[in-house]
Design a protein around this motif. Sequence first.
Motif, mmCIF file in Angstrom:
data_model
loop_
_atom_site.group_PDB
_atom_site.id
_atom_site.type_symbol
_atom_site.label_atom_id
_atom_site.label_comp_id
_atom_site.label_asym_id
_atom_site.label_seq_id
_atom_site.Cartn_x
_atom_site.Cartn_y
_atom_site.Cartn_z
ATOM 1 N N ASP A 171 20.539 27.172 53.946
ATOM 2 C CA ASP A 171 21.163 26.856 52.653
ATOM 3 C C ASP A 171 22.440 26.030 52.876
ATOM 4 O O ASP A 171 23.530 26.579 53.099
ATOM 5 C CB ASP A 171 21.472 28.155 51.901
ATOM 6 C CG ASP A 171 21.815 27.898 50.433
ATOM 7 O OD1 ASP A 171 22.284 26.776 50.129
ATOM 8 O OD2 ASP A 171 21.623 28.814 49.619
ATOM 9 N N LEU A 172 22.303 24.706 52.775
ATOM 10 C CA LEU A 172 23.447 23.822 53.026
ATOM 11 C C LEU A 172 24.517 23.982 51.944
ATOM 12 O O LEU A 172 25.718 24.059 52.241
ATOM 13 C CB LEU A 172 22.958 22.366 53.080
ATOM 14 C CG LEU A 172 24.030 21.302 53.292
ATOM 15 C CD1 LEU A 172 24.741 21.482 54.627
ATOM 16 C CD2 LEU A 172 23.416 19.906 53.191
ATOM 17 N N THR A 173 24.101 24.063 50.680
ATOM 18 C CA THR A 173 25.065 24.147 49.579
ATOM 19 C C THR A 173 25.892 25.425 49.680
ATOM 20 O O THR A 173 27.126 25.399 49.547
ATOM 21 C CB THR A 173 24.319 24.101 48.222
ATOM 22 O OG1 THR A 173 23.542 22.911 48.206
ATOM 23 C CG2 THR A 173 25.273 24.081 47.052
ATOM 24 N N ALA A 174 25.225 26.544 49.936
ATOM 25 C CA ALA A 174 25.953 27.817 50.056
ATOM 26 C C ALA A 174 26.912 27.769 51.243
ATOM 27 O O ALA A 174 28.034 28.294 51.178
ATOM 28 C CB ALA A 174 24.969 28.973 50.222
ATOM 29 N N THR A 175 26.492 27.127 52.315
ATOM 30 C CA THR A 175 27.347 27.037 53.508
ATOM 31 C C THR A 175 28.602 26.225 53.206
ATOM 32 O O THR A 175 29.719 26.620 53.563
ATOM 33 C CB THR A 175 26.559 26.419 54.676
ATOM 34 O OG1 THR A 175 25.431 27.257 54.927
ATOM 35 C CG2 THR A 175 27.398 26.304 55.935
ATOM 36 N N LEU A 176 28.428 25.112 52.513
ATOM 37 C CA LEU A 176 29.600 24.284 52.173
ATOM 38 C C LEU A 176 30.530 25.026 51.208
ATOM 39 O O LEU A 176 31.757 24.892 51.289
ATOM 40 C CB LEU A 176 29.149 22.945 51.599
ATOM 41 C CG LEU A 176 28.448 22.043 52.623
ATOM 42 C CD1 LEU A 176 27.897 20.792 51.949
ATOM 43 C CD2 LEU A 176 29.385 21.655 53.762
ATOM 44 N N THR A 177 29.952 25.828 50.314
ATOM 45 C CA THR A 177 30.770 26.631 49.400
ATOM 46 C C THR A 177 31.597 27.652 50.189
ATOM 47 O O THR A 177 32.802 27.849 49.933
ATOM 48 C CB THR A 177 29.868 27.352 48.366
ATOM 49 O OG1 THR A 177 29.133 26.358 47.662
ATOM 50 C CG2 THR A 177 30.665 28.199 47.394
ATOM 51 N N ALA A 178 30.964 28.284 51.173
ATOM 52 C CA ALA A 178 31.667 29.278 51.987
ATOM 53 C C ALA A 178 32.747 28.608 52.836
ATOM 54 O O ALA A 178 33.865 29.129 52.964
ATOM 55 C CB ALA A 178 30.671 30.027 52.871
#
Length: 246
Positions: free
Chosen positions: A125-132
């Motif tokens: 999950d790239l989007t979740a990783t960038l959010t974190a």
Amino acid sequence: MNTEPQAATWSGIADWYDNLLQSGSGPHELAVQTLLRLSATAPDADVLDIACGQGHASRALARAGARSVTGADLAPEMIAAARRHEADEPLGIEYLVEDAATLHALPDAAFDLVTCQLGLMDIPDLTATLTAVHRVLRPAGAFVFVIGHPCFLAPDARTITTADGRPARLITDYLHERFWTSRNPRGVRRAGNHHRTLATYLNSILTGGFTLELVKEPTAGTLLAQQQPVYRAIPIFFAARARKTH
Ligand SMILES: C[S@@+](CC[C@H](N)C(=O)[O-])C[C@H]1O[C@@H](n2cnc3c(N)ncnc32)[C@H](O)[C@@H]1O
């Protein structure tokens, strides 16, 4: 009966991966040089290295003079290998088993720099990783990443020789984003790889609250040029420094 071979996992190949890096890997040598150049680690920087594996980049960042380095990886076997290296060469690095897509154990605004060396392609999950990553960075903190260049390491891409004898990469399936597994039994990507286009990576950064400051497509160093000459003229990696803006 299913006769398909079991897919490798990062936990399952952690010792093999550690030995690969210990015996001298041209790609990793180039990756860490690129990461350090983009990071320009300040002596007062608190650094988080996500998908840190056995700590190859974490150690380089600590040796480069970061105030503190934390390494996080989902595979307990990778973190065990990283901790063995820390015991052999104490650098004060703290290692955690932690999913980069949540970074649950880590507080908000705790780091000046987050790095990810050859890990974003492995995280679903790239989007979740960038959010974190955005959450744990301090205001104006930097995110530096190195990825296998998606244009030249697309699924089933291979090295060929042109009619006039030059090494080249044959790409067939660049636009088809998907999880794929390399059939190369000695390849890192036998543990699977989330292929995304370069546009997906860049747009995810830009819509994730970052600006792009600097990008690199590094040319092979001496060891990689010996091991895989094709990467003298074609970049094996894409790397970037992104800055948290809002
Ligand atoms: C190619 S290795 C890179 C390791 C290290 N950064 C290096 O340069 O040697 C990819 C790593 O990503 C880790 N990984 C995969 N998914 C992850 C996730 N969701 N969260 C944290 N780490 C993850 C794997 O366990 C593996 O150690």
